[in-house]
Design an enzyme around this catalytic site. Structure first.
Site, PDB file in Angstrom:
ATOM      1  N   LEU A 211      11.384  -3.108  10.231  1.00  0.00           N
ATOM      2  CA  LEU A 211      10.988  -1.870   9.554  1.00  0.00           C
ATOM      3  C   LEU A 211      11.712  -1.767   8.222  1.00  0.00           C
ATOM      4  O   LEU A 211      12.947  -1.721   8.216  1.00  0.00           O
ATOM      5  CB  LEU A 211      11.424  -0.715  10.460  1.00  0.00           C
ATOM      6  CG  LEU A 211      10.731   0.636  10.390  1.00  0.00           C
ATOM      7  CD1 LEU A 211       9.267   0.514  10.776  1.00  0.00           C
ATOM      8  CD2 LEU A 211      11.440   1.613  11.326  1.00  0.00           C
ATOM      9  N   HIS A 212      10.980  -1.783   7.114  1.00  0.00           N
ATOM     10  CA  HIS A 212      11.683  -1.609   5.835  1.00  0.00           C
ATOM     11  C   HIS A 212      10.821  -1.006   4.731  1.00  0.00           C
ATOM     12  O   HIS A 212      11.297  -0.745   3.643  1.00  0.00           O
ATOM     13  CB  HIS A 212      12.245  -2.952   5.352  1.00  0.00           C
ATOM     14  CG  HIS A 212      11.195  -3.883   4.805  1.00  0.00           C
ATOM     15  ND1 HIS A 212      10.339  -4.574   5.607  1.00  0.00           N
ATOM     16  CD2 HIS A 212      10.864  -4.197   3.535  1.00  0.00           C
ATOM     17  CE1 HIS A 212       9.528  -5.296   4.857  1.00  0.00           C
ATOM     18  NE2 HIS A 212       9.814  -5.087   3.600  1.00  0.00           N
ATOM     19  N   ARG A 213       9.517  -0.804   4.995  1.00  0.00           N
ATOM     20  CA  ARG A 213       8.638  -0.287   3.932  1.00  0.00           C
ATOM     21  C   ARG A 213       9.060   1.118   3.533  1.00  0.00           C
ATOM     22  O   ARG A 213       9.304   1.969   4.411  1.00  0.00           O
ATOM     23  CB  ARG A 213       7.197  -0.166   4.429  1.00  0.00           C
ATOM     24  CG  ARG A 213       6.536  -1.439   4.706  1.00  0.00           C
ATOM     25  CD  ARG A 213       5.795  -2.005   3.520  1.00  0.00           C
ATOM     26  NE  ARG A 213       5.596  -3.400   3.821  1.00  0.00           N
ATOM     27  CZ  ARG A 213       5.797  -4.407   2.995  1.00  0.00           C
ATOM     28  NH1 ARG A 213       6.186  -4.170   1.755  1.00  0.00           N
ATOM     29  NH2 ARG A 213       5.596  -5.635   3.373  1.00  0.00           N
ATOM     30  N   ASP A 302       6.387  -3.680   9.925  1.00  0.00           N
ATOM     31  CA  ASP A 302       5.660  -3.241   8.735  1.00  0.00           C
ATOM     32  C   ASP A 302       5.738  -4.329   7.654  1.00  0.00           C
ATOM     33  O   ASP A 302       5.415  -4.100   6.503  1.00  0.00           O
ATOM     34  CB  ASP A 302       6.176  -1.887   8.216  1.00  0.00           C
ATOM     35  CG  ASP A 302       7.653  -1.876   7.867  1.00  0.00           C
ATOM     36  OD1 ASP A 302       8.279  -2.954   7.869  1.00  0.00           O
ATOM     37  OD2 ASP A 302       8.181  -0.777   7.577  1.00  0.00           O
TER      38      ASP A 302
END
Ligand code: UD1
Length: 382
Positions: A211-213, A302
């Site tokens: 998860l990093h967006r 993501d």
């Protein structure tokens, strides 16, 4: 034939997997002199150095040391530094990969010097201009001379945007070149034992999360919502979360640390201590992550590249976004786009864990030979 100097630009973690097979093919080719330029967009050991090691990438010939910053700061700094390198090295062509700030920054500099640009992974479109990567993709493609695509829908996107067909080359997926050449050695990683997922010969079922967006992590309510859903899911299946430094910083800033079990020291006891919370670890190396991903029952992500890697590994992938620039991974892969709606994520995850994902044809040219095709074309065209 005249020797040609090629600058290959890398900056972020996913760039390293894309550049590595190209560098390997170029090194074997007597006509080309490759010069590897690292912008320094990613700089932590576990976001950069460990990938160079796992992918046997040579040390960069040039390191711009740019680091983090706002979009304008980072892009601007890379441009200033890369302009200096272009003047010094006088390359015959600049290769840029993917869709990150380093990609557009260096392409823009090369275009102003009239140095031909080869863009690897051209034509992918999410049609969502709130994503910084979509802006980078659109602009890089407009100023590139050789547009190398990984799937046929990318060719069509470029044609729709008025790119002449003779600039478009459908060659396949360089990230899959890296995956196929490392999958065997990745199985030797001891990450499963270190996480207590493998005892003797039996493997515990587990899921992975990345998860990093900005759309998922920059807003506290959205991030909290996602962590909430995934904590509920982790009561059914342990979730391992190799976490991006950006996400860890924001979890701390929004005071959400109690929602995850974070550990720097990966050991077989941590899953127990996590007590049905997401188990977050620092970023993993390429080979450890590949081993983990290929043995997972489910991947929640993501990321863009992971949608492609799970397609080849035939591991179910739930994409926590509203859209994807890689629709081929839905049509011909294992990807399902679920957004960040709690009901949809939980129901889809449970269904996929029970029924699996139907087996489909794999995308054309995702066969480990994309880099060879690219260099063959550059040799002919230059
Ligand atoms: C970048 C790319 C994104 C890609 C991702 C892969 C852009 C616009 N975004 O996002 O498309 O999917 O890389 O990982 O280019 N940080 C560290 N150490 C590092 C690198 C970053 O701590 O080595 C932290 C910093 O707080 C930094 C933040 O992460 O400000 C964001 O880094 P940045 O490179 O700007 O964007 P990513 O989120 O990594």
């Amino acid at each position: 034939m005249q020797e040609k100097k090629i600058l290959i630009v890398v900056g972020t973690r996913p760039n390293f997997m894309k550049a590595s097979p190209l560098v390997k093919v170029l090194k074997k080719h007597s006509r080309f002199k490759p010069v590897l330029v690292h912008t320094g967009q990613h700089y932590d050991t576990n976001m950069s150095d460990s990938f160079f090691k796992d992918l046997s990438l040579p040390e960069p010939d040039v390191h711009l040391g740019v680091g983090s910053g706002s979009h304008a700061e980072q892009t601007g700094k890379i441009m200033i530094e890369f302009e200096r390198i272009c003047l010094l090295e006088k390359p015959d062509v600049v290769i840029v990969v993917g869709d990150v700030n380093s990609t557009i920054a260096c392409a823009l500099v090369a275009a102003k010097f009239c140095i031909p640009i080869a863009h690897i992974e051209s034509g992918l479109r999410s049609f969502d201009r709130t994503m910084p990567e979509e802006i980078n993709r659109l602009l890089t493609d407009q100023i590139s001379d050789y547009l190398f695509t990984s799937c046929e829908d990318a060719n069509q996107n470029l044609i729709n945007e008025g790119i002449p067909e003779n600039k478009i080359f459908f060659v396949g997926n360089v990230m899959i070149d890296s995956l196929l050449s490392h999958i065997k050695i990745a199985q030797k990683s001891n990450i499963l034992q270190k996480l207590g997922l493998k005892k003797n010969k039996s493997l515990k079922k587990f899921a992975i999360l990345t998860l990093h967006r900005p759309s998922n992590v920059d807003n506290p309510d959205i991030l909290k919502g996602i962590l909430n859903i995934l904590n509920s899911l982790s009561r059914k299946i342990p979730i391992i979360f190799p976490s991006h430094p950006r996400t860890v910083k924001l979890i701390k800033k929004f005071k959400l640390t109690s929602m995850i079990h974070y550990t720097e020291n990966i050991s077989p006891y941590e899953l127990k201590k996590a007590n049905q919370k997401i188990l977050a670890t620092p970023p993993l190396s390429y080979l450890d992550f590949l081993c983990l991903m290929s043995n997972a029952a489910l991947v929640l992500t993501d990321s863009g590249g992971i949608q492609e890697e799970t397609t080849i590994l035939r591991v179910p992938c739930l994409t926590l976004r509203r859209n994807t620039e890689r629709p081929i991974t839905i049509k011909e892969g294992t990807n399902i786009v679920v957004g960040n709606d709690s009901d949809r994520i939980t129901k889809t995850a449970i269904k996929v864990l029970k029924d699996g994902i139907p087996k489909k044809e794999l995308p054309k040219y995702w066969d480990g030979k994309a880099s060879e095709r690219i260099i063959k074309i550059l040799n002919r065209e230059l």
